[in-house]
Design a protein around this motif. Structure first.
Motif, PDB file in Angstrom:
ATOM      1  N   UNK A  23     -51.200  59.243   5.022  1.00  0.00           N
ATOM      2  CA  UNK A  23     -50.914  58.139   5.919  1.00  0.00           C
ATOM      3  C   UNK A  23     -50.248  58.673   7.184  1.00  0.00           C
ATOM      4  N   UNK A  24     -50.400  57.937   8.252  1.00  0.00           N
ATOM      5  CA  UNK A  24     -49.763  58.307   9.516  1.00  0.00           C
ATOM      6  C   UNK A  24     -48.428  57.596   9.621  1.00  0.00           C
ATOM      7  N   UNK A  25     -47.398  58.338   9.929  1.00  0.00           N
ATOM      8  CA  UNK A  25     -46.067  57.795  10.073  1.00  0.00           C
ATOM      9  C   UNK A  25     -45.703  57.734  11.549  1.00  0.00           C
ATOM     10  N   UNK A  26     -44.746  56.885  11.876  1.00  0.00           N
ATOM     11  CA  UNK A  26     -44.279  56.825  13.264  1.00  0.00           C
ATOM     12  C   UNK A  26     -43.580  58.114  13.664  1.00  0.00           C
ATOM     13  N   UNK A  27     -42.852  58.691  12.716  1.00  0.00           N
ATOM     14  CA  UNK A  27     -42.098  59.923  12.974  1.00  0.00           C
ATOM     15  C   UNK A  27     -42.697  61.022  12.106  1.00  0.00           C
ATOM     16  N   UNK A  28     -43.270  62.021  12.742  1.00  0.00           N
ATOM     17  CA  UNK A  28     -43.812  63.174  12.020  1.00  0.00           C
ATOM     18  C   UNK A  28     -42.873  64.357  12.233  1.00  0.00           C
ATOM     19  N   UNK A  29     -42.283  64.847  11.153  1.00  0.00           N
ATOM     20  CA  UNK A  29     -41.331  65.936  11.243  1.00  0.00           C
ATOM     21  C   UNK A  29     -41.940  67.218  10.687  1.00  0.00           C
ATOM     22  N   UNK A  30     -41.740  68.279  11.418  1.00  0.00           N
ATOM     23  CA  UNK A  30     -42.104  69.606  10.929  1.00  0.00           C
ATOM     24  C   UNK A  30     -40.896  70.184  10.196  1.00  0.00           C
ATOM     25  N   UNK A  31     -41.097  71.124   9.306  1.00  0.00           N
ATOM     26  CA  UNK A  31     -39.945  71.754   8.647  1.00  0.00           C
ATOM     27  C   UNK A  31     -38.979  72.413   9.640  1.00  0.00           C
ATOM     28  N   UNK A  32     -39.496  72.942  10.734  1.00  0.00           N
ATOM     29  CA  UNK A  32     -38.613  73.556  11.732  1.00  0.00           C
ATOM     30  C   UNK A  32     -37.723  72.513  12.402  1.00  0.00           C
ATOM     31  N   UNK A  33     -38.231  71.299  12.603  1.00  0.00           N
ATOM     32  CA  UNK A  33     -37.406  70.230  13.184  1.00  0.00           C
ATOM     33  C   UNK A  33     -36.269  69.857  12.244  1.00  0.00           C
ATOM     34  N   UNK A  34     -36.545  69.816  10.961  1.00  0.00           N
ATOM     35  CA  UNK A  34     -35.514  69.467   9.984  1.00  0.00           C
ATOM     36  C   UNK A  34     -34.435  70.544   9.951  1.00  0.00           C
ATOM     37  N   UNK A  35     -34.825  71.809   9.976  1.00  0.00           N
ATOM     38  CA  UNK A  35     -33.850  72.905   9.968  1.00  0.00           C
ATOM     39  C   UNK A  35     -32.996  72.871  11.228  1.00  0.00           C
ATOM     40  N   UNK A  36     -33.602  72.642  12.378  1.00  0.00           N
ATOM     41  CA  UNK A  36     -32.838  72.554  13.624  1.00  0.00           C
ATOM     42  C   UNK A  36     -31.874  71.373  13.608  1.00  0.00           C
ATOM     43  N   UNK A  37     -32.299  70.256  13.049  1.00  0.00           N
ATOM     44  CA  UNK A  37     -31.434  69.085  12.961  1.00  0.00           C
ATOM     45  C   UNK A  37     -30.239  69.367  12.058  1.00  0.00           C
ATOM     46  N   UNK A  38     -30.458  70.032  10.935  1.00  0.00           N
ATOM     47  CA  UNK A  38     -29.360  70.372  10.029  1.00  0.00           C
ATOM     48  C   UNK A  38     -28.399  71.352  10.691  1.00  0.00           C
ATOM     49  N   UNK A  39     -28.941  72.345  11.403  1.00  0.00           N
ATOM     50  CA  UNK A  39     -28.076  73.294  12.117  1.00  0.00           C
ATOM     51  C   UNK A  39     -27.267  72.599  13.201  1.00  0.00           C
ATOM     52  N   UNK A  40     -27.868  71.649  13.898  1.00  0.00           N
ATOM     53  CA  UNK A  40     -27.146  70.901  14.931  1.00  0.00           C
ATOM     54  C   UNK A  40     -25.989  70.114  14.319  1.00  0.00           C
ATOM     55  N   UNK A  41     -26.211  69.519  13.149  1.00  0.00           N
ATOM     56  CA  UNK A  41     -25.132  68.777  12.484  1.00  0.00           C
ATOM     57  C   UNK A  41     -24.024  69.722  12.051  1.00  0.00           C
TER      58      UNK A  41
END
Length: 52
Positions: A23-41
């Motif tokens: 299915x197509x989601x409004x927000x498509x996240x790559x694993x690299x985006x998730x890692x960067x978000x966790x590092x930013x937090x």
């Protein structure tokens, strides 16, 4: 033979669960985006500890 690319897997109660396609989601996240978000937090949390 028909071109049927669906996957049918047995469910827990004896029925069939049909997975047609992804299915197509409004927000498509790559694993690299998730890692960067966790590092930013983490860096934000360390910054708060240093300044407060």
């Amino acid at each position: 033979m028909a071109k049927n690319n669906t996957i049918n897997m047995p469910a827990g109660f004896g029925g069939l669960t049909r997975y047609n396609e992804e299915y197509e989601s409004r927000i498509n996240l790559n694993p690299s985006h998730v890692i960067l978000f966790i590092l930013a937090i983490i860096f934000f949390r360390i910054g708060l500890a240093m300044f407060l």
